[in-house]
Design an enzyme around this catalytic site. Structure first.
Site, PDB file in Angstrom:
ATOM      1  N   HIS A 100      12.900  -0.854  44.928  1.00 34.57           N
ATOM      2  CA  HIS A 100      13.305  -0.992  43.343  1.00 34.57           C
ATOM      3  C   HIS A 100      11.817  -1.558  42.532  1.00 34.57           C
ATOM      4  O   HIS A 100      10.927  -2.091  43.172  1.00 34.57           O
ATOM      5  CB  HIS A 100      14.407  -1.521  43.076  1.00 34.57           C
ATOM      6  N   CYS A 129      14.978  -7.835  48.878  1.00 41.43           N
ATOM      7  CA  CYS A 129      14.755  -6.635  48.372  1.00 41.43           C
ATOM      8  C   CYS A 129      13.210  -6.206  47.911  1.00 41.43           C
ATOM      9  O   CYS A 129      12.730  -7.632  48.731  1.00 41.43           O
ATOM     10  CB  CYS A 129      15.422  -6.179  46.935  1.00 41.43           C
TER      11      CYS A 129
END
Length: 176
Positions: free
Chosen positions: A136, A152
């Site tokens: 992301h 992440c």
């Protein structure tokens, strides 16, 4: 000063000397991998995320597109997962909620953050087949190039927007 845009790794490759392992590195010292060492084919395109070099490489299915992006990576080895996965969903303007483990570590964190400048997922998110894991963007550009995430892989918003357009649902992903 250079912008966060990355030079093509093919334009900036150097070889280590004969006394060291023959690793290809680009001008930013990213370790440049060959997709063949990690995937059987480029079917659907591939993303290789190198948590040591803190970078992502992307190859299109026909090899006409090759991109390298700097990333943020997890704060510690126990916060990430390595191995094969794939993109199962793409979201523009993602919302965010901390995982149960994040909430235990940081009980003061909000239960939910909608899309916008305060969202830790930035402007775009590629959801992986592993629960809670994403590639992301980030609104905090200080995180890129550092161990700064809770699991992440983060990119500059401009670069996740580009990767978002290139990668499809089903794109093969490997974290090393």
């Amino acid at each position: 000063m250079a912008s966060p845009a990355i030079l093509s790794a093919q334009e900036a490759l150097v070889q280590d000397g004969p006394a060291t392992e023959a690793l290809r590195r680009n001008i930013s010292s990213f370790r440049v991998n060959d997709w063949r060492d990690h995937f059987e084919s480029l079917k659907g395109g591939v993303i290789l995320s190198d948590t040591t070099s803190r970078m992502i490489q992307y190859w299109s299915e026909d090899e006409s597109i090759y991109k390298v992006y700097p990333t943020s990576v997890p704060l510690s080895d126990d916060l990430t997962r390595l191995g094969y996965t794939s993109i199962i969903k793409k979201v523009v303007g993602p919302s965010w909620a901390p995982t149960p483990a994040m909430k235990r570590r940081n009980p003061e964190w909000p239960d939910y953050v909608g899309p916008g400048p305060d969202n830790p997922l930035g402007t775009h998110a590629l959801y992986l087949s592993w629960t809670y894991y994403r590639i992301h963007g980030t609104n905090d550009t200080r995180k890129i190039g550092r161990k700064s995430s809770n699991g992440c892989i983060g990119l500059f918003n401009e670069q996740i927007a580009e990767l978002f357009e290139l990668a499809e649902v089903g794109t093969q992903v490997k974290l090393i």
